[in-house]
Design a protein around this motif. Structure first.
Motif, PDB file in Angstrom:
ATOM      1  N   PRO A 163       0.602  -1.305   0.062  1.00 53.99           N
ATOM      2  CA  PRO A 163      -0.215   0.014  -0.271  1.00 53.99           C
ATOM      3  C   PRO A 163       0.809   1.312   0.026  1.00 53.99           C
ATOM      4  CG  PRO A 163      -0.228  -1.599   1.841  1.00 53.99           C
ATOM      5  CD  PRO A 163       0.699  -1.985   1.023  1.00 53.99           C
ATOM      6  N   VAL A 164       0.429   2.113  -0.662  1.00 57.91           N
ATOM      7  CA  VAL A 164       1.089   3.496  -0.920  1.00 57.91           C
ATOM      8  C   VAL A 164      -0.045   4.506  -0.738  1.00 57.91           C
ATOM      9  CG1 VAL A 164       3.222   2.772  -1.743  1.00 57.91           C
ATOM     10  CG2 VAL A 164       1.152   3.422  -3.402  1.00 57.91           C
ATOM     11  N   ARG A 165       0.257   5.889  -0.554  1.00 60.67           N
ATOM     12  CA  ARG A 165      -0.653   7.095  -0.537  1.00 60.67           C
ATOM     13  C   ARG A 165      -1.162   7.352  -1.925  1.00 60.67           C
ATOM     14  NH1 ARG A 165      -0.047  11.188   4.067  1.00 60.67           N
ATOM     15  NH2 ARG A 165       0.950   9.896   5.565  1.00 60.67           N
ATOM     16  N   ALA A 166      -0.322   7.409  -2.867  1.00 59.27           N
ATOM     17  CA  ALA A 166      -0.749   7.521  -4.310  1.00 59.27           C
ATOM     18  C   ALA A 166       0.225   6.838  -5.012  1.00 59.27           C
ATOM     19  CB  ALA A 166      -0.864   8.836  -4.624  1.00 59.27           C
ATOM     20  N   ALA A 167      -0.022   6.576  -6.650  1.00 58.10           N
ATOM     21  CA  ALA A 167       0.979   5.892  -7.404  1.00 58.10           C
ATOM     22  C   ALA A 167       0.308   5.982  -8.838  1.00 58.10           C
ATOM     23  CB  ALA A 167       0.830   4.508  -6.981  1.00 58.10           C
ATOM     24  N   THR A 168       1.006   7.208  -9.343  1.00 56.58           N
ATOM     25  CA  THR A 168       0.992   7.423 -10.842  1.00 56.58           C
ATOM     26  C   THR A 168       2.414   7.635 -11.465  1.00 56.58           C
ATOM     27  OG1 THR A 168       0.206   9.530 -10.622  1.00 56.58           O
ATOM     28  CG2 THR A 168      -1.491   7.899 -10.889  1.00 56.58           C
ATOM     29  N   VAL A 169       3.227   8.207 -10.677  1.00 50.47           N
ATOM     30  CA  VAL A 169       4.533   8.438 -11.026  1.00 50.47           C
ATOM     31  C   VAL A 169       5.677   7.818 -10.115  1.00 50.47           C
ATOM     32  CG1 VAL A 169       6.057  10.388 -11.379  1.00 50.47           C
ATOM     33  CG2 VAL A 169       3.771  10.736 -11.878  1.00 50.47           C
ATOM     34  N   ALA A 170       6.624   7.259 -10.639  1.00 46.26           N
ATOM     35  CA  ALA A 170       7.596   6.599  -9.972  1.00 46.26           C
ATOM     36  C   ALA A 170       8.967   6.694 -10.779  1.00 46.26           C
ATOM     37  CB  ALA A 170       7.423   5.122  -9.658  1.00 46.26           C
ATOM     38  N   VAL A 171      10.075   6.650 -10.242  1.00 43.86           N
ATOM     39  CA  VAL A 171      11.317   6.214 -10.625  1.00 43.86           C
ATOM     40  C   VAL A 171      12.159   5.048  -9.669  1.00 43.86           C
ATOM     41  CG1 VAL A 171      11.737   8.633 -11.644  1.00 43.86           C
ATOM     42  CG2 VAL A 171      12.543   8.136  -9.352  1.00 43.86           C
ATOM     43  N   MET A 172      13.194   4.599 -10.518  1.00 43.87           N
ATOM     44  CA  MET A 172      13.672   3.414  -9.885  1.00 43.87           C
ATOM     45  C   MET A 172      15.316   3.617 -10.058  1.00 43.87           C
ATOM     46  SD  MET A 172      12.320  -0.421 -10.455  1.00 43.87           S
ATOM     47  CE  MET A 172      13.100  -1.568  -9.559  1.00 43.87           C
ATOM     48  N   ASP A 173      16.058   3.320  -9.091  1.00 46.25           N
ATOM     49  CA  ASP A 173      17.588   3.052  -9.287  1.00 46.25           C
ATOM     50  C   ASP A 173      17.623   1.501  -9.457  1.00 46.25           C
ATOM     51  OD1 ASP A 173      17.855   2.500  -6.481  1.00 46.25           O
ATOM     52  OD2 ASP A 173      18.388   4.555  -5.988  1.00 46.25           O
ATOM     53  N   THR A 174      18.733   1.039  -8.869  1.00 46.47           N
ATOM     54  CA  THR A 174      19.202  -0.559  -8.784  1.00 46.47           C
ATOM     55  C   THR A 174      18.424  -0.989  -7.866  1.00 46.47           C
ATOM     56  OG1 THR A 174      21.440   0.334  -8.025  1.00 46.47           O
ATOM     57  CG2 THR A 174      21.210  -0.449 -10.553  1.00 46.47           C
ATOM     58  N   THR A 175      18.124  -0.329  -6.716  1.00 44.55           N
ATOM     59  CA  THR A 175      17.599  -1.051  -5.420  1.00 44.55           C
ATOM     60  C   THR A 175      16.341  -0.471  -4.839  1.00 44.55           C
ATOM     61  OG1 THR A 175      19.213   0.230  -4.204  1.00 44.55           O
ATOM     62  CG2 THR A 175      19.914  -2.016  -4.787  1.00 44.55           C
ATOM     63  N   ASN A 176      16.040   0.851  -5.260  1.00 45.78           N
ATOM     64  CA  ASN A 176      14.955   1.350  -4.730  1.00 45.78           C
ATOM     65  C   ASN A 176      13.889   1.927  -5.670  1.00 45.78           C
ATOM     66  OD1 ASN A 176      15.976   1.707  -2.128  1.00 45.78           O
ATOM     67  ND2 ASN A 176      17.891   2.653  -3.260  1.00 45.78           N
ATOM     68  N   LEU A 177      12.737   1.928  -5.514  1.00 46.86           N
ATOM     69  CA  LEU A 177      11.593   2.299  -5.900  1.00 46.86           C
ATOM     70  C   LEU A 177      10.997   3.771  -5.393  1.00 46.86           C
ATOM     71  CD1 LEU A 177       9.444   2.055  -8.303  1.00 46.86           C
ATOM     72  CD2 LEU A 177       8.190   0.739  -6.752  1.00 46.86           C
ATOM     73  N   TYR A 178      11.083   4.814  -6.119  1.00 47.62           N
ATOM     74  CA  TYR A 178      10.493   6.198  -5.295  1.00 47.62           C
ATOM     75  C   TYR A 178       9.247   6.351  -6.002  1.00 47.62           C
ATOM     76  CZ  TYR A 178      15.579   6.303  -4.008  1.00 47.62           C
ATOM     77  OH  TYR A 178      16.767   6.117  -3.632  1.00 47.62           O
ATOM     78  N   VAL A 179       8.256   6.465  -4.987  1.00 46.19           N
ATOM     79  CA  VAL A 179       6.856   6.889  -5.742  1.00 46.19           C
ATOM     80  C   VAL A 179       6.426   7.973  -5.353  1.00 46.19           C
ATOM     81  CG1 VAL A 179       4.376   5.904  -5.645  1.00 46.19           C
ATOM     82  CG2 VAL A 179       6.424   4.312  -5.342  1.00 46.19           C
ATOM     83  N   ALA A 180       6.153   8.751  -6.299  1.00 46.30           N
ATOM     84  CA  ALA A 180       5.456  10.384  -6.091  1.00 46.30           C
ATOM     85  C   ALA A 180       4.171  10.364  -5.961  1.00 46.30           C
ATOM     86  CB  ALA A 180       5.958  11.156  -7.089  1.00 46.30           C
TER      87      ALA A 180
END
Length: 180
Positions: A163-180
């Motif tokens: 679960p997250v607060r909102a999820a339409t934009v994200a970027v990823m590096d080799t180990t992390n997913l950042y959700v805006a």
């Protein structure tokens, strides 16, 4: 080379080295806000929601073919995501809770939709393309709750949902997913 899409449907090719327009490649048969290019640079795929189809544009011959041949398979398809290796495209519609897979290695075969999402919007892929992280828009898009669905790409199954607060934009590096 880069591709640029206009609101009128034109797809132009840009020569990155000279920073100049090579010219219009072709025109999609309807408005789109989501285009993905094959990793080899030979094809562009555009989601055409008004027609419930994906159009595949050959960037060499400029021919356009329709995927799938039956619009019932992709009603209102709006967003596309393509794996790093270019073998699979995931298709997302605004009005349902499923994801459809297009297998580029098998003549663009369209799978039966995978259910279990909450207004899926797009996906990002692990570096080896073994996992897709599907952004579920949830309530913001007419669903219930936003989340990230983790999909095993080999089995085409959801392995967990976060679960997250909102999820339409994200970027990823080799180990992390950042959700805006």
């Amino acid at each position: 080379k880069s591709l640029v899409h206009s609101s009128g449907g034109d797809l132009a090719q840009i020569n990155d080295a000279t920073e100049s327009v090579d010219g219009t490649v072709n025109v999609f048969p309807g408005p789109t806000e989501s285009i993905v290019a094959s990793q080899d640079g030979l094809f562009a795929y555009g989601a055409i929601p008004s027609l419930g189809q994906i159009d595949k544009m050959d960037l060499t011959t400029q021919a356009v073919t329709v995927i799938p041949t039956s619009p019932a398979l992709l009603p209102g398809v709006r967003h596309l995501a393509i794996t790093h290796n270019g073998s699979t495209i995931m298709a997302f519609s605004d009005s349902n809770n499923t994801v459809t897979f297009i297998d580029r290695t098998s003549s663009d075969a369209v799978s039966s939709p995978l259910a279990g999402f909450d207004r899926p919007y797009t996906a990002l892929f692990s570096a080896d393309d073994s996992t897709a992280y599907v952004l579920n828009c949830g309530a913001e898009c007419g669903g219930t709750a936003a989340s990230i669905a983790v999909v095993n790409m080999a089995t085409k199954t959801i392995t967990r949902t976060v679960p997250v607060r909102a999820a339409t934009v994200a970027v990823m590096d080799t180990t992390n997913l950042y959700v805006a």
